[in-house]
Scaffold this motif. Structure first.
Motif, mmCIF file in Angstrom:
data_model
loop_
_atom_site.group_PDB
_atom_site.id
_atom_site.type_symbol
_atom_site.label_atom_id
_atom_site.label_comp_id
_atom_site.label_asym_id
_atom_site.label_seq_id
_atom_site.Cartn_x
_atom_site.Cartn_y
_atom_site.Cartn_z
ATOM 1 N N ALA A 159 0.838 -1.196 0.000
ATOM 2 C CA ALA A 159 0.000 0.000 0.000
ATOM 3 C C ALA A 159 0.870 1.241 0.000
ATOM 4 N N LEU A 160 0.321 2.267 -0.602
ATOM 5 C CA LEU A 160 0.920 3.592 -0.596
ATOM 6 C C LEU A 160 -0.160 4.533 -0.087
ATOM 7 N N THR A 161 0.171 5.330 0.928
ATOM 8 C CA THR A 161 -0.786 6.301 1.448
ATOM 9 C C THR A 161 -0.277 7.708 1.173
ATOM 10 N N ILE A 162 -1.218 8.613 0.992
ATOM 11 C CA ILE A 162 -0.896 10.028 0.853
ATOM 12 C C ILE A 162 -1.644 10.776 1.946
ATOM 13 N N CYS A 163 -0.914 11.542 2.719
ATOM 14 C CA CYS A 163 -1.487 12.381 3.761
ATOM 15 C C CYS A 163 -1.266 13.827 3.364
ATOM 16 N N ASP A 164 -2.352 14.573 3.259
ATOM 17 C CA ASP A 164 -2.267 15.982 2.873
ATOM 18 C C ASP A 164 -3.600 16.644 3.192
ATOM 19 N N ASP A 165 -3.609 17.492 4.212
ATOM 20 C CA ASP A 165 -4.844 18.152 4.630
ATOM 21 C C ASP A 165 -5.414 19.073 3.557
ATOM 22 N N ASP A 166 -4.608 19.496 2.611
ATOM 23 C CA ASP A 166 -5.059 20.413 1.574
ATOM 24 C C ASP A 166 -5.543 19.701 0.319
ATOM 25 N N THR A 167 -5.629 18.377 0.355
ATOM 26 C CA THR A 167 -6.030 17.605 -0.813
ATOM 27 C C THR A 167 -7.409 17.005 -0.589
ATOM 28 N N ASP A 168 -8.289 17.177 -1.552
ATOM 29 C CA ASP A 168 -9.605 16.545 -1.533
ATOM 30 C C ASP A 168 -9.588 15.427 -2.557
ATOM 31 N N VAL A 169 -9.961 14.234 -2.125
ATOM 32 C CA VAL A 169 -9.855 13.056 -2.972
ATOM 33 C C VAL A 169 -11.211 12.372 -3.076
ATOM 34 N N GLY A 170 -11.535 11.926 -4.275
ATOM 35 C CA GLY A 170 -12.707 11.105 -4.499
ATOM 36 C C GLY A 170 -12.310 9.935 -5.381
ATOM 37 N N VAL A 171 -12.759 8.756 -5.020
ATOM 38 C CA VAL A 171 -12.455 7.552 -5.786
ATOM 39 C C VAL A 171 -13.773 6.905 -6.194
ATOM 40 N N ALA A 172 -13.889 6.527 -7.453
ATOM 41 C CA ALA A 172 -15.091 5.852 -7.931
ATOM 42 C C ALA A 172 -14.724 4.901 -9.058
ATOM 43 N N VAL A 173 -15.480 3.829 -9.157
ATOM 44 C CA VAL A 173 -15.289 2.831 -10.200
ATOM 45 C C VAL A 173 -16.645 2.569 -10.841
ATOM 46 N N GLU A 174 -16.666 2.395 -12.123
ATOM 47 C CA GLU A 174 -17.900 2.088 -12.843
ATOM 48 C C GLU A 174 -17.633 0.888 -13.734
ATOM 49 N N ALA A 175 -18.494 -0.095 -13.662
ATOM 50 C CA ALA A 175 -18.332 -1.312 -14.460
ATOM 51 C C ALA A 175 -18.647 -1.045 -15.922
ATOM 52 N N LEU A 176 -17.934 -1.732 -16.780
ATOM 53 C CA LEU A 176 -18.183 -1.663 -18.220
ATOM 54 C C LEU A 176 -18.825 -2.969 -18.679
ATOM 55 N N PRO A 177 -19.728 -2.880 -19.641
ATOM 56 C CA PRO A 177 -20.274 -4.124 -20.186
ATOM 57 C C PRO A 177 -19.208 -4.855 -20.995
ATOM 58 N N GLU A 178 -19.413 -6.147 -21.171
ATOM 59 C CA GLU A 178 -18.492 -6.913 -22.011
ATOM 60 C C GLU A 178 -18.545 -6.335 -23.423
ATOM 61 N N ASN A 179 -17.400 -6.260 -24.063
ATOM 62 C CA ASN A 179 -17.298 -5.675 -25.408
ATOM 63 C C ASN A 179 -17.777 -4.230 -25.440
ATOM 64 N N ALA A 180 -17.361 -3.449 -24.470
ATOM 65 C CA ALA A 180 -17.798 -2.061 -24.347
ATOM 66 C C ALA A 180 -17.428 -1.239 -25.573
ATOM 67 N N SER A 181 -18.351 -0.410 -25.983
ATOM 68 C CA SER A 181 -18.117 0.504 -27.102
ATOM 69 C C SER A 181 -17.496 1.791 -26.562
ATOM 70 N N ASN A 182 -17.056 2.642 -27.448
ATOM 71 C CA ASN A 182 -16.526 3.947 -27.025
ATOM 72 C C ASN A 182 -17.585 4.743 -26.266
ATOM 73 N N ASP A 183 -18.853 4.655 -26.703
ATOM 74 C CA ASP A 183 -19.934 5.352 -25.999
ATOM 75 C C ASP A 183 -20.117 4.800 -24.591
ATOM 76 N N ASP A 184 -20.009 3.474 -24.428
ATOM 77 C CA ASP A 184 -20.110 2.863 -23.101
ATOM 78 C C ASP A 184 -18.993 3.365 -22.190
ATOM 79 N N ILE A 185 -17.789 3.442 -22.734
ATOM 80 C CA ILE A 185 -16.631 3.898 -21.961
ATOM 81 C C ILE A 185 -16.798 5.358 -21.562
ATOM 82 N N THR A 186 -17.249 6.190 -22.486
ATOM 83 C CA THR A 186 -17.466 7.608 -22.197
ATOM 84 C C THR A 186 -18.528 7.785 -21.112
ATOM 85 N N ALA A 187 -19.624 7.034 -21.213
ATOM 86 C CA ALA A 187 -20.694 7.126 -20.213
ATOM 87 C C ALA A 187 -20.206 6.675 -18.838
ATOM 88 N N ALA A 188 -19.481 5.567 -18.789
ATOM 89 C CA ALA A 188 -18.964 5.061 -17.515
ATOM 90 C C ALA A 188 -17.985 6.048 -16.893
#
Length: 137
Positions: free
Chosen positions: A86-115
């Motif tokens: 693991a690598l951690t970052i500590c910084d009171d001045d940093t705002d972080v958001g993490v999100a993941v979105e699943a892609l359908p099998e054989n995703a098209s460019n439109d699917d990738i853009t939407a995700a």
């Protein structure tokens, strides 16, 4: 900004997480805003996420498997053995958001853009920065 790392080659995922969390806690002087976990295929990502969320409930967690191994400023880990790190970052001045979105099998460019749009909006909401242009994606 302070960066801290920890890693080990313990085969049992639960024990590996406990050891890694303990090593991080010994070195951390403040709450991390983000924790990036990497692990070899020997480890269960669900156990990793649960262990990290329990240990760092207010930290954004990002994870992913590694093909061969990983390295820190200490040395390399894995490469034929189970490894987790693991690598951690500590910084009171940093705002972080993490999100993941699943892609359908054989995703098209439109699917990738939407995700990507959905994931970015969720990450902005988690960082309390909705509508702002991120510095890093």
């Amino acid at each position: 900004m302070k960066i801290t790392t920890a890693a080990n080659e313990i085969a049992d995922t639960r024990l590996a997480i406990e050891a890694m969390v303990h090593a991080l806690e010994l070195r951390l002087t403040e709450k991390p805003v983000i924790l990036k976990a990497s692990y070899t295929e020997h480890h269960d990502p669900n156990i990793i996420l649960a262990g990290l969320q329990a240990a760092f409930p207010d930290t954004q967690i990002l994870g992913g498997s590694t093909h061969e191994g990983l390295f820190t400023e200490q040395r390399t880990f894995g490469f034929g053995k189970p490894a987790i790190g693991a690598l951690t970052i500590c910084d009171d001045d940093t705002d972080v958001g993490v999100a993941v979105e699943a892609l359908p099998e054989n995703a098209s460019n439109d699917d990738i853009t939407a995700a990507l749009s959905i994931a970015l909006e969720r990450a902005e909401m988690q960082a309390d920065r909705l509508g702002e242009l991120p510095d890093l994606i």
